[in-house]
Design a protein around this motif. Structure first.
Motif: not given
Length: 92
Positions: A64-65, A79-86
């Protein structure tokens, strides 16, 4: 709860001769993880052995990222941005 469908894995990876019909990951709230596991166990109880396999919890951000490319705000382009989901439970 959220779900993500993955492509079925080859039997050479799973070790199960029968073809995999569904390979999915589920994002479950921590306080509902035991309830989710009990529901999967109940479903597995009325199916053939090895028909349902529950694995996990997997470390985040397994399913889920996403990596998103953003417009550069400065000279630092691409540049890349990472979204994190648990993730708490995953099935395959």
């Amino acid at each position: 709860m959220r779900a993500h469908r993955h492509r079925p894995q080859d039997h050479r990876l799973t070790g199960v001769a029968a073809p995999m019909l569904l390979n999915a990951a589920f994002l479950v709230d921590r306080h509902r993880a035991d309830q989710f596991r009990r529901a999967v166990d109940e479903l597995a109880g009325v199916r053939a052995p090895d028909a349902i396999a529950l694995t996990g919890p997997w470390p985040p951000p397994y399913s889920f990222a996403a990596l998103e490319q953003q417009r550069p705000r400065s000279r630092n382009r691409g540049w890349l941005r990472r979204r994190r989901r648990w993730s708490t439970c995953s099935t395959n």
